[in-house]
Design an enzyme around this catalytic site. Structure first.
Site, short mmCIF file in Angstrom:
data_model
loop_
_atom_site.label_atom_id
_atom_site.label_comp_id
_atom_site.label_asym_id
_atom_site.label_seq_id
_atom_site.Cartn_x
_atom_site.Cartn_y
_atom_site.Cartn_z
N ASP A 1 21.67 32.56 -36.93
CA ASP A 1 21.33 31.45 -36.04
C ASP A 1 20.04 31.82 -35.31
O ASP A 1 20.00 32.80 -34.57
CB ASP A 1 22.48 31.24 -35.06
CG ASP A 1 22.27 30.05 -34.13
OD1 ASP A 1 21.14 29.56 -34.02
OD2 ASP A 1 23.25 29.63 -33.49
N SER B 1 23.17 24.06 -24.95
CA SER B 1 23.92 25.20 -25.47
C SER B 1 23.20 26.53 -25.30
O SER B 1 23.81 27.59 -25.42
CB SER B 1 24.24 24.99 -26.95
OG SER B 1 23.05 24.77 -27.70
N HIS C 1 20.33 29.98 -30.98
CA HIS C 1 21.25 30.30 -29.89
C HIS C 1 21.29 31.80 -29.60
O HIS C 1 21.62 32.59 -30.48
CB HIS C 1 22.66 29.81 -30.21
CG HIS C 1 22.73 28.32 -30.35
ND1 HIS C 1 22.69 27.69 -31.57
CD2 HIS C 1 22.82 27.35 -29.41
CE1 HIS C 1 22.77 26.39 -31.39
NE2 HIS C 1 22.84 26.15 -30.09
#
Length: 382
Positions: free
Chosen positions: A354, A186, A357
């Site tokens: 986050d 990701s 990411h």
């Protein structure tokens, strides 16, 4: 004389209504299909779910009994779609188009869908397109006179739909342009819309730092992926089908491999990665290993960003040495950059709330670092 008048009348009707029943009449350079039961956009061939392939018209669904016309929330070609009720990379529930052998560029426009992948010729072409009306483009060589394409699983339990296809012939030679293939998770994969998504992977941003005439980039990374999954679930298979001498394969995994739920020890991770490297090299292409960057918060008391012990990095470095494979130590390189800008600006390069990411700006910085290292490694085009 009457025959000439009749033929002229038919031609006038075709010009007036813009309807093309067959693509067989002459070799074309561009083919455009508008799927669904709604109105057909100008310069497109309308295709309903019930349209079965036959050789006279040269296009249609192999098994229309497994197709369904559905609405879509967009406008123009995005206002309707067809849904694939049977799917899978090996499924014969495909949309078939007769094409002269050669290299083609295919633009795919999905209908309403949460997450779906595109397969053709029995392998993945695009991984995990997300959002209604998502679009992406890929190159594909046609060697048997026909393209066989379907939309297939990205997320179980969701609809896999197709609104439009644009197929453009690039060359009479059925060989892809020089390509950089990317494998990863990701932090690497594509997010949609490709040109404006808030979140991005560095593989998505890499083409911005390249000459388009040197390489195309095929990003086969996907969220949540780990080494065994990438090798065994179809992504490596797609790369091995097309990769050739002069191409590169950049492989960055390790983040999800450390997650206990994936039941993959570090020793197993290393050997699976070794297997993928060797399979790519057996095709005459070059493999490049990359060590993942750390978290945004990996700063020590001295204000230095360091993540040396994360994500099986030691095994990645050891494998690169053992297999004499080029290495991009994005872990160390990104830490050096993050240290230079400090914790606050580093956190601003990640998604809100986050620390793992990157957002679009952060992915762009990581792609810039990767591009710089590729240039140092002698890869032309940056």
């Amino acid at each position: 004389m009457k025959k000439w008048i009749a033929a002229g009348f038919v031609m006038m009707l075709m010009l007036c209504f813009g309807k093309i029943e067959s693509i067989k009449a002459a070799e074309q350079k561009v083919y455009q299909f508008d799927f669904g039961s709604g109105s057909v956009e100008p310069d497109y061939i309308g295709v309903r779910a019930s349209d079965r392939y036959n050789t006279s018209k040269g296009y249609g669904f192999q098994t229309p009994e497994h197709m369904k016309d559905v609405a879509a929330s967009g406008t123009g070609v995005k206002s309707d779609a067809v849904q694939f009720l049977a799917y899978g990379t090996k499924s014969d529930n495909t949309f078939n188009v007769d094409l002269p052998n050669g290299l083609y560029e295919v633009k795919v426009t999905l209908g309403n869908t949460a997450r779906a992948s595109v397969a053709a010729e029995g392998v993945y072409q695009v991984i995990n397109m997300t959002g209604d009306g998502a679009e992406d483009t890929f190159q594909i060589p046609v060697t048997d006179g026909q393209l066989n394409l379907l939309v297939t699983e990205g997320k179980a339990g969701t609809a896999f739909t197709l609104s439009a296809l644009k197929i453009k012939k690039l060359s009479d030679q059925p060989v892809t342009n020089r390509t950089i293939y990317i494998g990863g998770d990701s932090t690497v994969c594509n997010y949609y819309p490709l040109n404006s998504s808030k979140q991005a992977g560095w593989g998505q941003m890499l083409p911005q730092f390249m000459s388009k005439n040197a390489f195309q980039v095929r990003n086969m990374a996907s969220g949540g992926q780990f080494a065994r999954g990438f090798r065994d679930d179809g992504q490596l298979e797609a790369i091995l089908k097309y990769i050739k001498p002069g191409d590169y394969f950049i492989l960055q995994l390790g983040i999800n491999d450390t997650n206990p739920k994936n039941n993959e020890t570090e020793a197993e991770f290393k050997e699976i990665m070794r297997d993928m490297v060797r399979q790519v090299k057996a095709k005459g292409a070059e493999a490049i290993l990359s060590a993942p960057q750390g978290r945004a918060t990996d700063f020590n008391a001295a204000g230095e960003h360091t993540a040396l012990n994360r994500w099986y990095r030691a095994s990645i470095l050891a494998l690169a040495k053992e297999e004499q494979t080029a290495l991009i130590d994005l872990n160390v390189l990104s830490s050096s950059y993050f240290t230079s800008i400090g914790p606050e600006k580093t956190l601003a390069l990640y998604m809100d709330g986050d620390t793992l990411h990157p957002n679009r700006a952060g992915a762009g910085e990581l792609a810039r670092i990767v591009a710089q290292e590729l240039k140092k490694l002698g890869v032309n085009g940056f």
